[in-house]
Design an enzyme around this catalytic site. Sequence first.
Site, PDB file in Angstrom:
ATOM      1  CB  THR A 184      24.425   0.251   7.265  1.00 53.62           C
ATOM      2  OG1 THR A 184      24.652   1.339   8.174  1.00 53.62           O
ATOM      3  CG2 THR A 184      23.452   0.712   6.207  1.00 53.62           C
ATOM      4  CB  ILE A 185      22.978   0.363  12.690  1.00 49.10           C
ATOM      5  CG1 ILE A 185      24.175   1.312  12.791  1.00 49.10           C
ATOM      6  CG2 ILE A 185      23.323  -1.013  13.198  1.00 49.10           C
ATOM      7  CD1 ILE A 185      24.510   1.693  14.230  1.00 49.10           C
ATOM      8  CG  ASP A 186      24.864   4.440   9.820  1.00 48.28           C
ATOM      9  OD1 ASP A 186      24.666   4.405  11.048  1.00 48.28           O
ATOM     10  OD2 ASP A 186      25.999   4.520   9.321  1.00 48.28           O
ATOM     11  NE  ARG A 191      30.435   7.097   9.052  1.00 47.55           N
ATOM     12  CZ  ARG A 191      31.106   5.968   9.041  1.00 47.55           C
ATOM     13  NH1 ARG A 191      32.170   5.856   9.794  1.00 47.55           N
ATOM     14  NH2 ARG A 191      30.759   4.968   8.279  1.00 47.55           N
ATOM     15  CG  HIS A 198      30.731   0.653  18.991  1.00 40.88           C
ATOM     16  ND1 HIS A 198      31.411   1.781  19.380  1.00 40.88           N
ATOM     17  CD2 HIS A 198      31.076   0.415  17.703  1.00 40.88           C
ATOM     18  CE1 HIS A 198      32.159   2.201  18.363  1.00 40.88           C
ATOM     19  NE2 HIS A 198      31.971   1.401  17.339  1.00 40.88           N
ATOM     20  CD  GLN A 217      23.293   3.961  18.698  1.00 43.48           C
ATOM     21  OE1 GLN A 217      22.557   4.618  18.009  1.00 43.48           O
ATOM     22  NE2 GLN A 217      24.522   4.356  19.004  1.00 43.48           N
TER      23      GLN A 217
HETATM   24  O1  F6P Z   1      28.371   2.540   9.612  1.00 48.36           O
HETATM   25  C1  F6P Z   1      27.888   2.068  10.807  1.00 48.36           C
HETATM   26  C2  F6P Z   1      28.417   2.857  11.973  1.00 48.36           C
HETATM   27  O2  F6P Z   1      27.961   2.247  13.147  1.00 48.36           O
HETATM   28  C3  F6P Z   1      28.118   4.346  11.961  1.00 48.36           C
HETATM   29  O3  F6P Z   1      26.846   4.685  12.453  1.00 48.36           O
HETATM   30  C4  F6P Z   1      29.211   4.881  12.835  1.00 48.36           C
HETATM   31  O4  F6P Z   1      29.475   6.238  12.564  1.00 48.36           O
HETATM   32  C5  F6P Z   1      30.384   4.021  12.469  1.00 48.36           C
HETATM   33  O5  F6P Z   1      29.844   2.791  12.002  1.00 48.36           O
HETATM   34  C6  F6P Z   1      31.327   3.757  13.594  1.00 48.36           C
HETATM   35  O6  F6P Z   1      32.365   2.970  13.093  1.00 48.36           O
HETATM   36  P1  F6P Z   1      33.475   2.248  13.981  1.00 48.36           P
HETATM   37  O7  F6P Z   1      32.802   1.131  14.710  1.00 48.36           O
HETATM   38  O8  F6P Z   1      34.457   1.759  12.982  1.00 48.36           O
HETATM   39  O9  F6P Z   1      34.003   3.277  14.918  1.00 48.36           O
END
Ligand code: F6P
Length: 342
Positions: free
Chosen positions: A125-127, A171, A272, A274
Amino acid sequence: MRVGVLTGGGDCPGLNAVIRAVVRKGVKEYGFEFVGFLDGWRGPLENLTTPLGIDQVRGILPRGGTILKSSRTNPFKIENGVEKIKDNLAANGVDALIAIGGEDTLGVATRLADLGVNVVGVPKTIDNDLSGTDFTFGFDTAVNIAMEAIDRLHTTAESHHRVLVVEVMGRHAGWIALHAGIAGGANVVLIPEQPFDIEKVCGYVERRFQSHYSPIIVVSEGAMPVEGGDMTLVSGEKDAFGHVRLGGIGDRLAKEIEARTGKEARAVVLGHVQRGGTPTAFARWLATRFGLHAVTAVHEKDYGTMVALRGADIVRVPLAEGTGELKLVQPEQYAEAEVFFG
Ligand code: F6P
Protein backbone atom coordinates in the site's frame (compact mmCIF):
# COMPACT_ATOMS: atom_id res chain seq x y z
CA MET A 1 1.99 -27.68 -6.78
CA ARG A 2 -0.33 -25.12 -8.38
CA VAL A 3 -0.37 -21.64 -6.91
CA GLY A 4 -2.82 -18.80 -7.53
CA VAL A 5 -1.72 -15.16 -7.38
CA LEU A 6 -3.91 -12.06 -7.06
CA THR A 7 -3.47 -8.33 -6.47
CA GLY A 8 -6.26 -6.42 -4.69
CA GLY A 9 -7.15 -2.93 -3.51
CA GLY A 10 -5.58 0.31 -4.72
CA ASP A 11 -2.72 -0.50 -7.08
CA CYS A 12 0.81 0.74 -6.52
CA PRO A 13 4.21 0.57 -8.18
CA GLY A 14 6.00 -2.68 -7.31
CA LEU A 15 3.08 -5.12 -7.70
CA ASN A 16 4.57 -6.49 -10.91
CA ALA A 17 7.96 -6.91 -9.23
CA VAL A 18 6.34 -9.17 -6.61
CA ILE A 19 4.53 -11.23 -9.24
CA ARG A 20 7.75 -11.64 -11.23
CA ALA A 21 9.76 -12.76 -8.19
CA VAL A 22 7.04 -15.22 -7.08
CA VAL A 23 6.86 -16.83 -10.52
CA ARG A 24 10.60 -16.83 -11.26
CA LYS A 25 11.56 -18.48 -7.96
CA GLY A 26 8.48 -20.69 -7.83
CA VAL A 27 9.17 -22.19 -11.27
CA LYS A 28 12.95 -22.38 -10.97
CA GLU A 29 13.38 -23.64 -7.43
CA TYR A 30 10.15 -25.46 -6.62
CA GLY A 31 8.76 -26.48 -10.01
CA PHE A 32 5.44 -24.77 -9.22
CA GLU A 33 2.77 -23.96 -11.78
CA PHE A 34 0.90 -20.68 -11.44
CA VAL A 35 -2.48 -19.27 -12.33
CA GLY A 36 -3.24 -15.55 -12.22
CA PHE A 37 -6.57 -14.47 -10.74
CA LEU A 38 -7.75 -11.17 -12.21
CA ASP A 39 -9.17 -8.11 -10.44
CA GLY A 40 -8.34 -8.94 -6.83
CA TRP A 41 -10.85 -11.11 -4.97
CA ARG A 42 -13.23 -10.84 -7.94
CA GLY A 43 -10.91 -13.30 -9.74
CA PRO A 44 -11.41 -16.34 -7.53
CA LEU A 45 -15.00 -15.27 -6.86
CA GLU A 46 -16.03 -15.18 -10.52
CA ASN A 47 -13.35 -17.53 -11.84
CA LEU A 48 -11.52 -14.86 -13.83
CA THR A 49 -8.14 -16.36 -14.59
CA THR A 50 -5.14 -15.70 -16.80
CA PRO A 51 -2.06 -17.77 -17.64
CA LEU A 52 0.89 -16.91 -15.40
CA GLY A 53 4.36 -18.23 -16.19
CA ILE A 54 7.87 -17.09 -17.04
CA ASP A 55 6.71 -15.64 -20.38
CA GLN A 56 4.05 -13.48 -18.74
CA VAL A 57 6.46 -11.97 -16.20
CA ARG A 58 9.24 -11.06 -18.62
CA GLY A 59 9.96 -7.33 -18.71
CA ILE A 60 7.46 -6.34 -16.01
CA LEU A 61 9.90 -5.42 -13.21
CA PRO A 62 9.91 -1.65 -13.90
CA ARG A 63 6.25 -1.43 -14.92
CA GLY A 64 3.75 0.29 -12.65
CA GLY A 65 0.23 -1.06 -12.09
CA THR A 66 -0.41 -4.78 -12.05
CA ILE A 67 -0.59 -7.28 -14.90
CA LEU A 68 -3.27 -9.08 -12.83
CA LYS A 69 -5.42 -5.93 -12.52
CA SER A 70 -7.18 -5.01 -9.30
CA SER A 71 -10.49 -4.22 -7.63
CA ARG A 72 -11.89 -3.51 -4.20
CA THR A 73 -14.19 -6.56 -4.25
CA ASN A 74 -15.12 -7.86 -0.79
CA PRO A 75 -16.21 -11.54 -1.01
CA PHE A 76 -17.69 -11.34 2.49
CA LYS A 77 -20.24 -8.84 1.13
CA ILE A 78 -21.35 -11.31 -1.56
CA GLU A 79 -23.76 -14.15 -1.00
CA ASN A 80 -21.89 -17.46 -0.69
CA GLY A 81 -18.70 -15.58 -1.54
CA VAL A 82 -16.42 -17.85 0.45
CA GLU A 83 -17.95 -21.03 -1.01
CA LYS A 84 -17.58 -19.62 -4.53
CA ILE A 85 -13.91 -18.86 -3.90
CA LYS A 86 -13.27 -22.33 -2.50
CA ASP A 87 -15.06 -23.94 -5.45
CA ASN A 88 -13.13 -21.94 -8.03
CA LEU A 89 -9.78 -22.61 -6.37
CA ALA A 90 -10.61 -26.34 -6.47
CA ALA A 91 -11.82 -26.14 -10.09
CA ASN A 92 -8.46 -24.62 -11.08
CA GLY A 93 -6.53 -27.21 -9.11
CA VAL A 94 -5.07 -24.45 -6.95
CA ASP A 95 -3.39 -25.68 -3.77
CA ALA A 96 -2.42 -22.30 -2.37
CA LEU A 97 -2.94 -18.61 -3.00
CA ILE A 98 -0.60 -15.63 -2.74
CA ALA A 99 -2.64 -12.49 -2.05
CA ILE A 100 -0.86 -9.17 -2.56
CA GLY A 101 -2.75 -6.30 -0.96
CA GLY A 102 -3.33 -3.81 1.81
CA GLU A 103 -5.55 -3.81 4.89
CA ASP A 104 -8.72 -4.80 3.01
CA THR A 105 -7.31 -7.46 0.68
CA LEU A 106 -5.22 -9.01 3.45
CA GLY A 107 -8.13 -8.63 5.88
CA VAL A 108 -10.09 -10.93 3.56
CA ALA A 109 -7.04 -13.24 3.34
CA THR A 110 -6.93 -13.40 7.15
CA ARG A 111 -10.57 -14.47 7.36
CA LEU A 112 -10.20 -16.97 4.50
CA ALA A 113 -7.13 -18.49 6.18
CA ASP A 114 -9.26 -19.03 9.30
CA LEU A 115 -11.80 -20.77 7.07
CA GLY A 116 -9.23 -23.21 5.73
CA VAL A 117 -7.96 -21.53 2.56
CA ASN A 118 -4.19 -21.93 2.06
CA VAL A 119 -3.09 -18.34 1.70
CA VAL A 120 0.09 -16.31 2.14
CA GLY A 121 -0.06 -12.50 2.16
CA VAL A 122 2.24 -9.84 0.74
CA PRO A 123 1.78 -6.33 2.20
CA LYS A 124 1.31 -3.52 -0.30
CA THR A 125 0.00 0.00 0.00
CA ILE A 126 1.24 3.48 -0.74
CA ASP A 127 -0.21 4.43 2.67
CA ASN A 128 2.38 2.36 4.64
CA ASP A 129 -0.26 1.81 7.33
CA LEU A 130 -0.05 -1.98 7.68
CA SER A 131 1.15 -3.23 11.03
CA GLY A 132 3.73 -5.96 11.30
CA THR A 133 6.03 -4.57 8.62
CA ASP A 134 8.39 -1.60 8.80
CA PHE A 135 7.49 -0.60 5.24
CA THR A 136 5.09 -1.65 2.52
CA PHE A 137 6.21 -1.36 -1.09
CA GLY A 138 4.49 1.45 -3.01
CA PHE A 139 5.07 3.89 -0.19
CA ASP A 140 8.58 4.95 -1.20
CA THR A 141 7.49 5.64 -4.78
CA ALA A 142 4.50 7.71 -3.63
CA VAL A 143 6.71 9.71 -1.26
CA ASN A 144 9.21 10.43 -4.02
CA ILE A 145 6.47 11.59 -6.37
CA ALA A 146 5.05 13.87 -3.66
CA MET A 147 8.53 15.18 -2.79
CA GLU A 148 9.24 16.05 -6.40
CA ALA A 149 5.92 17.91 -6.59
CA ILE A 150 6.76 19.85 -3.41
CA ASP A 151 10.19 20.79 -4.82
CA ARG A 152 8.51 22.20 -7.91
CA LEU A 153 5.80 23.99 -5.95
CA HIS A 154 8.38 25.81 -3.81
CA THR A 155 9.71 27.76 -6.80
CA THR A 156 6.36 28.78 -8.24
CA ALA A 157 5.02 29.67 -4.77
CA GLU A 158 8.04 31.99 -4.23
CA SER A 159 7.56 33.69 -7.60
CA HIS A 160 3.95 34.59 -6.82
CA HIS A 161 4.08 35.13 -3.03
CA ARG A 162 1.46 32.42 -2.71
CA VAL A 163 0.56 29.76 -0.21
CA LEU A 164 0.54 26.34 -1.86
CA VAL A 165 -1.40 23.52 -0.27
CA VAL A 166 -0.48 20.01 -1.48
CA GLU A 167 -3.07 17.31 -0.75
CA VAL A 168 -1.61 13.81 -0.66
CA MET A 169 -3.24 10.41 -0.11
CA GLY A 170 -3.71 8.92 3.35
CA ARG A 171 -7.20 8.35 4.74
CA HIS A 172 -6.23 7.25 8.22
CA ALA A 173 -2.46 7.52 8.32
CA GLY A 174 -0.26 10.50 7.53
CA TRP A 175 2.89 8.64 6.50
CA ILE A 176 3.04 10.01 2.96
CA ALA A 177 2.46 13.58 4.15
CA LEU A 178 5.02 13.26 6.93
CA HIS A 179 7.80 11.68 4.87
CA ALA A 180 7.24 13.81 1.75
CA GLY A 181 6.83 16.91 3.91
CA ILE A 182 10.13 16.33 5.68
CA ALA A 183 11.92 15.37 2.45
CA GLY A 184 10.48 18.34 0.55
CA GLY A 185 10.96 20.95 3.28
CA ALA A 186 7.26 21.67 3.84
CA ASN A 187 6.41 24.48 6.23
CA VAL A 188 3.39 22.71 7.68
CA VAL A 189 2.36 19.03 7.58
CA LEU A 190 -1.21 18.09 8.53
CA ILE A 191 -2.11 14.45 9.12
CA PRO A 192 -5.24 12.49 10.14
CA GLU A 193 -3.70 11.42 13.46
CA GLN A 194 -3.32 15.04 14.68
CA PRO A 195 -6.39 17.27 14.22
CA PHE A 196 -5.15 20.74 13.29
CA ASP A 197 -5.93 24.19 14.62
CA ILE A 198 -6.58 26.45 11.62
CA GLU A 199 -5.49 29.55 13.55
CA LYS A 200 -2.16 27.92 14.32
CA VAL A 201 -1.76 26.96 10.65
CA CYS A 202 -2.46 30.59 9.66
CA GLY A 203 0.14 31.70 12.21
CA TYR A 204 2.72 29.48 10.49
CA VAL A 205 1.73 30.91 7.12
CA GLU A 206 2.21 34.49 8.32
CA ARG A 207 5.53 33.69 9.98
CA ARG A 208 6.80 32.15 6.76
CA PHE A 209 5.89 35.25 4.74
CA GLN A 210 7.68 37.44 7.31
CA SER A 211 10.90 35.60 6.47
CA HIS A 212 10.24 36.41 2.76
CA TYR A 213 9.52 32.86 1.75
CA SER A 214 6.27 31.27 0.65
CA PRO A 215 4.67 28.49 2.67
CA ILE A 216 4.07 24.99 1.37
CA ILE A 217 1.46 23.07 3.36
CA VAL A 218 1.29 19.30 2.91
CA VAL A 219 -2.04 17.82 4.00
CA SER A 220 -3.23 14.20 4.06
CA GLU A 221 -6.64 13.70 2.45
CA GLY A 222 -7.95 12.44 5.82
CA ALA A 223 -6.67 15.36 7.94
CA MET A 224 -9.32 17.10 10.04
CA PRO A 225 -9.55 20.44 11.82
CA VAL A 226 -9.91 20.27 15.62
CA GLU A 227 -13.43 21.64 15.88
CA GLY A 228 -15.81 19.01 14.61
CA GLY A 229 -14.06 18.28 11.33
CA ASP A 230 -16.50 20.32 9.23
CA MET A 231 -13.78 21.40 6.81
CA THR A 232 -13.39 17.97 5.23
CA LEU A 233 -15.44 17.44 2.09
CA VAL A 234 -16.71 13.93 1.65
CA SER A 235 -18.94 12.62 -1.08
CA GLY A 236 -20.62 10.18 1.29
CA GLU A 237 -20.06 7.34 -1.16
CA LYS A 238 -18.52 4.22 0.32
CA ASP A 239 -16.58 1.38 -1.25
CA ALA A 240 -17.15 -2.36 -0.58
CA PHE A 241 -14.98 -2.14 2.52
CA GLY A 242 -16.93 0.79 3.95
CA HIS A 243 -14.31 3.50 3.30
CA VAL A 244 -15.73 6.92 2.51
CA ARG A 245 -14.16 8.44 -0.61
CA LEU A 246 -12.30 11.50 0.58
CA GLY A 247 -11.01 14.55 -1.21
CA GLY A 248 -11.38 18.26 -0.86
CA ILE A 249 -9.50 19.11 2.33
CA GLY A 250 -6.70 20.81 0.35
CA ASP A 251 -9.09 23.12 -1.44
CA ARG A 252 -11.02 23.94 1.73
CA LEU A 253 -7.81 24.66 3.55
CA ALA A 254 -6.53 26.99 0.80
CA LYS A 255 -9.81 28.94 0.85
CA GLU A 256 -9.81 29.17 4.64
CA ILE A 257 -6.18 30.36 4.76
CA GLU A 258 -6.83 32.95 2.07
CA ALA A 259 -9.87 34.27 3.93
CA ARG A 260 -8.09 34.42 7.28
CA THR A 261 -4.65 35.74 6.21
CA GLY A 262 -5.43 37.68 3.05
CA LYS A 263 -2.63 35.79 1.26
CA GLU A 264 -3.38 34.17 -2.06
CA ALA A 265 -3.57 30.40 -1.60
CA ARG A 266 -3.87 27.58 -4.14
CA ALA A 267 -4.37 23.86 -3.73
CA VAL A 268 -2.83 20.98 -5.69
CA VAL A 269 -4.31 17.51 -5.31
CA LEU A 270 -1.76 14.83 -6.22
CA GLY A 271 -4.34 12.02 -6.15
CA HIS A 272 -3.66 8.92 -8.23
CA VAL A 273 -0.44 10.35 -9.69
CA GLN A 274 1.05 9.00 -6.43
CA ARG A 275 0.05 5.46 -7.38
CA GLY A 276 1.11 5.45 -11.03
CA GLY A 277 4.29 4.97 -13.00
CA THR A 278 7.50 3.12 -12.35
CA PRO A 279 8.58 1.94 -8.90
CA THR A 280 11.67 3.38 -7.22
CA ALA A 281 14.74 1.20 -6.67
CA PHE A 282 13.73 0.68 -3.03
CA ALA A 283 10.22 -0.41 -4.06
CA ARG A 284 11.61 -2.90 -6.60
CA TRP A 285 14.07 -4.26 -4.03
CA LEU A 286 11.42 -4.64 -1.34
CA ALA A 287 8.73 -6.02 -3.66
CA THR A 288 11.15 -8.53 -5.17
CA ARG A 289 12.27 -9.77 -1.76
CA PHE A 290 8.66 -10.00 -0.55
CA GLY A 291 7.84 -12.13 -3.61
CA LEU A 292 10.82 -14.44 -3.09
CA HIS A 293 9.94 -15.00 0.57
CA ALA A 294 6.20 -15.40 -0.07
CA VAL A 295 6.72 -18.25 -2.53
CA THR A 296 9.08 -19.93 -0.05
CA ALA A 297 6.37 -19.64 2.62
CA VAL A 298 4.02 -21.47 0.23
CA HIS A 299 6.68 -24.13 -0.44
CA GLU A 300 6.97 -24.64 3.32
CA LYS A 301 3.15 -24.65 3.64
CA ASP A 302 3.38 -21.86 6.19
CA TYR A 303 -0.13 -20.62 5.45
CA GLY A 304 -1.98 -17.83 7.24
CA THR A 305 1.20 -15.76 7.27
CA MET A 306 2.33 -12.51 5.74
CA VAL A 307 5.87 -11.58 4.73
CA ALA A 308 7.14 -8.43 6.42
CA LEU A 309 10.19 -6.18 6.56
CA ARG A 310 11.88 -5.90 9.95
CA GLY A 311 15.01 -3.81 9.74
CA ALA A 312 16.79 -5.25 6.72
CA ASP A 313 15.30 -8.73 7.15
CA ILE A 314 12.21 -10.29 5.61
CA VAL A 315 10.30 -12.25 8.23
CA ARG A 316 6.91 -13.97 8.42
CA VAL A 317 4.17 -12.82 10.78
CA PRO A 318 0.63 -14.16 11.25
CA LEU A 319 -1.71 -12.46 8.76
CA ALA A 320 -3.83 -11.25 11.66
CA GLU A 321 -0.85 -9.31 13.02
CA GLY A 322 -0.58 -7.35 9.79
CA THR A 323 -4.27 -6.59 9.49
CA GLY A 324 -5.37 -6.33 13.13
CA GLU A 325 -4.89 -2.61 13.51
CA LEU A 326 -3.51 0.17 11.37
CA LYS A 327 0.00 1.48 11.89
CA LEU A 328 -0.40 5.21 12.55
CA VAL A 329 2.04 8.10 12.90
CA GLN A 330 2.95 8.45 16.59
CA PRO A 331 2.90 11.89 18.29
CA GLU A 332 6.68 11.88 18.80
CA GLN A 333 7.25 11.12 15.10
CA TYR A 334 5.03 14.07 14.16
CA ALA A 335 6.77 16.29 16.71
CA GLU A 336 10.07 15.78 14.85
CA ALA A 337 8.59 17.52 11.80
CA GLU A 338 7.06 20.34 13.88
CA VAL A 339 10.52 21.84 14.38
CA PHE A 340 10.31 23.04 10.77
CA PHE A 341 6.78 24.48 10.89
CA GLY A 342 6.36 28.18 10.13
O1 F6P B 1 -5.26 2.59 -0.10
C1 F6P B 1 -4.54 3.26 -1.06
C2 F6P B 1 -5.21 4.54 -1.48
O2 F6P B 1 -4.47 5.10 -2.52
C3 F6P B 1 -5.48 5.55 -0.37
O3 F6P B 1 -4.38 6.36 -0.06
C4 F6P B 1 -6.61 6.34 -0.95
O4 F6P B 1 -7.37 6.97 0.06
C5 F6P B 1 -7.42 5.30 -1.67
O5 F6P B 1 -6.51 4.26 -2.01
C6 F6P B 1 -8.10 5.79 -2.90
O6 F6P B 1 -8.82 4.72 -3.43
P1 F6P B 1 -9.51 4.71 -4.87
O7 F6P B 1 -8.41 4.65 -5.89
O8 F6P B 1 -10.33 3.47 -4.85
O9 F6P B 1 -10.29 5.97 -4.98
